[in-house]
Scaffold this motif. Structure first.
Motif, short mmCIF file in Angstrom:
data_model
loop_
_atom_site.label_atom_id
_atom_site.label_comp_id
_atom_site.label_asym_id
_atom_site.label_seq_id
_atom_site.Cartn_x
_atom_site.Cartn_y
_atom_site.Cartn_z
N UNK A 193 2.24 -19.33 5.03
CA UNK A 193 1.25 -18.67 5.89
C UNK A 193 1.63 -17.24 6.25
N UNK A 194 2.73 -16.76 5.71
CA UNK A 194 3.20 -15.39 6.04
C UNK A 194 2.11 -14.38 5.73
N UNK A 195 1.99 -13.41 6.60
CA UNK A 195 0.94 -12.40 6.45
C UNK A 195 1.16 -11.57 5.20
N UNK A 196 0.10 -11.23 4.49
CA UNK A 196 0.24 -10.39 3.31
C UNK A 196 0.50 -8.94 3.71
N UNK A 197 0.81 -8.12 2.73
CA UNK A 197 0.90 -6.69 2.97
C UNK A 197 -0.52 -6.16 3.21
N UNK A 198 -0.61 -5.04 3.90
CA UNK A 198 -1.92 -4.48 4.23
C UNK A 198 -2.08 -3.09 3.64
N UNK A 228 -6.61 10.02 3.65
CA UNK A 228 -5.27 10.07 3.13
C UNK A 228 -5.27 10.27 1.62
N UNK A 229 -4.17 10.82 1.12
CA UNK A 229 -4.03 10.94 -0.32
C UNK A 229 -3.79 9.56 -0.91
N UNK A 230 -4.08 9.42 -2.19
CA UNK A 230 -3.85 8.15 -2.86
C UNK A 230 -2.35 7.80 -2.81
N UNK A 231 -1.51 8.83 -2.98
CA UNK A 231 -0.07 8.59 -2.94
C UNK A 231 0.35 8.04 -1.58
N UNK A 232 -0.19 8.59 -0.51
CA UNK A 232 0.15 8.11 0.83
C UNK A 232 -0.27 6.67 1.04
N UNK A 233 -1.42 6.31 0.49
CA UNK A 233 -1.92 4.94 0.61
C UNK A 233 -0.97 3.98 -0.10
N UNK A 234 -0.52 4.34 -1.31
CA UNK A 234 0.40 3.49 -2.06
C UNK A 234 1.78 3.49 -1.42
N UNK A 235 2.22 4.63 -0.93
CA UNK A 235 3.53 4.71 -0.27
C UNK A 235 3.59 3.83 0.97
N UNK A 236 2.47 3.71 1.66
CA UNK A 236 2.44 2.84 2.84
C UNK A 236 2.72 1.39 2.45
N UNK A 277 6.90 -3.11 2.01
CA UNK A 277 7.73 -3.99 1.19
C UNK A 277 9.20 -3.77 1.48
N UNK A 278 9.60 -2.51 1.63
CA UNK A 278 10.99 -2.19 1.91
C UNK A 278 11.41 -2.73 3.28
N UNK A 279 10.52 -2.61 4.26
CA UNK A 279 10.82 -3.10 5.60
C UNK A 279 10.97 -4.62 5.60
N UNK A 280 10.09 -5.31 4.89
CA UNK A 280 10.20 -6.77 4.82
C UNK A 280 11.49 -7.17 4.09
N UNK A 281 11.85 -6.39 3.10
CA UNK A 281 13.08 -6.66 2.34
C UNK A 281 14.31 -6.57 3.24
N UNK A 282 14.26 -5.66 4.20
CA UNK A 282 15.37 -5.53 5.15
C UNK A 282 15.44 -6.74 6.09
N UNK A 290 11.39 -7.62 -2.36
CA UNK A 290 9.95 -7.42 -2.25
C UNK A 290 9.49 -6.12 -2.92
N UNK A 291 10.26 -5.06 -2.75
CA UNK A 291 9.84 -3.76 -3.29
C UNK A 291 9.80 -3.81 -4.81
N UNK A 292 10.83 -4.36 -5.42
CA UNK A 292 10.85 -4.43 -6.89
C UNK A 292 9.73 -5.29 -7.44
N UNK A 293 9.45 -6.40 -6.76
CA UNK A 293 8.36 -7.28 -7.19
C UNK A 293 7.02 -6.56 -7.09
N UNK A 294 6.82 -5.86 -5.97
CA UNK A 294 5.57 -5.12 -5.78
C UNK A 294 5.39 -4.07 -6.86
#
Length: 310
Positions: A121-126, A133-141, A146-151, A158-162
């Motif tokens: 039931x863990x919440x998905x990424x949003x 916003x720029x497209x890059x900023x949207x993807x960077x978010x 993913x990096x925060x969840x990995x910590x 998570x980051x590598x999988x994403x």
């Protein structure tokens, strides 16, 4: 006992599918045994695996609690950390018993089953689809999430999988109805007939958060097999890859691309730089990504939910 279990769960990082699979199955296996529990009784003959773990067994136990979803196809049998997890869990139970705590197996199993439900039931990424916003900023978010969840969740990259599956989702946009072969993130690159994370034509695509010498040696193997290696990595990894490639004398023979450029440039090109079309292509990218997660990964929290933008 529940408070002790909660403390063990948190301090030993039993919040991912491998440890959870071990806890569920061993709790069931311990029911008819006497204390103290002995680790050697649960090692296979060669001592390389935990005896009794397996996908069908895990599926059966969870089904009895109304959970139909697959937690781990191998039931953690082949996980390198399963023996350590078994020893830690067994030591915890022995210690709790020796301290005079009542060992209620029904209560303990219910605790782990609830943790499995929480995992599913863990919440998905949003993804915030904000046109300002720029497209890059949207993807960077997304990658920042993913990096925060990995910590927070030790042992899951998570980051590598994403990154891997976003690249795969983009390749599907490019290839259209042509087949793009995807794999579970835990699969080894060097499976028979596979030369990278993705084999497209003569190109072997390697997706990584941080290039290593081992990866660049795989690229050299690609070259020796008359294939064209392409590394897709984070901006910080580009210079690292270039440096290692230079040391191996293959820098001028491989392509190294920044992940964000790889994703963003394609979205702009395919949308013909039109705002509405750009948003539609981002949504399609995420739709493809979520379909890949559903098919090839067992953790639904890897999925991406699109929030309403401006």
């Amino acid at each position: 006992m529940k408070e002790l279990l909660e403390e063990f769960y948190k301090s030993n990082n039993f919040n991912t599918k491998g440890p959870l699979s071990v806890a569920v199955q061993l709790t069931n296996a311990f029911r008819n045994l006497n204390f103290p529990l002995r680790p050697e009784d649960f090692l296979t003959e060669k001592g390389g695996q935990v005896k009794g773990l397996g996908g069908p067994n895990l599926k059966k136990i969870l089904k009895e609690h109304g959970i139909e979803r697959i937690l781990a196809s191998e039931g953690a049998r082949t996980s390198r950390g399963s023996i350590e997890n078994m020893r830690a869990y067994m030591a915890f139970l022995n210690s709790a018993y020796e301290a005079g705590n009542s060992i209620d197996w029904e209560e303990i199993e219910a605790f782990w089953v609830e943790k499995v439900r929480n995992y599913f039931d863990a919440a998905p990424f949003t993804l915030n689809l904000d046109s300002s916003q720029s497209v890059k900023s949207i993807i960077q978010n997304l990658t920042t999430q993913a990096l925060e969840r990995q910590r927070q969740v030790v042992g899951v990259r998570y980051l590598g999988i994403m990154l891997q599956h976003l690249v795969g989702a983009k390749l599907e946009l490019i290839k259209g109805n042509e087949t793009v072969i995807h794999n579970c993130s835990s699969n080894n690159d060097q499976e028979i007939g596979r030369t990278g994370d993705f084999d497209i034509g003569e190109v072997s695509i390697h997706v990584t958060t941080r290039p290593t010498e081992s990866l660049l040696n795989k690229c050299r193997e690609n070259l020796n097999a008359n294939r064209k290696p392409l590394i897709v990595t984070l901006d910080s990894g580009v210079l690292i890859a270039e440096g290692i490639a230079a040391d191996l004398n293959i820098k001028d023979r491989i392509d190294i691309i920044d992940f964000y450029q790889f994703i963003v440039s394609n979205i702009h090109e395919r949308s013909w730089f039109d705002k509405d079309s750009r948003q539609a292509h981002i949504e399609k990218l995420i739709e493809n990504y979520n379909e890949i997660i559903d098919k090839y990964e067992t953790d639904p929290s890897l999925k991406i939910e699109i929030a309403s933008g401006k």
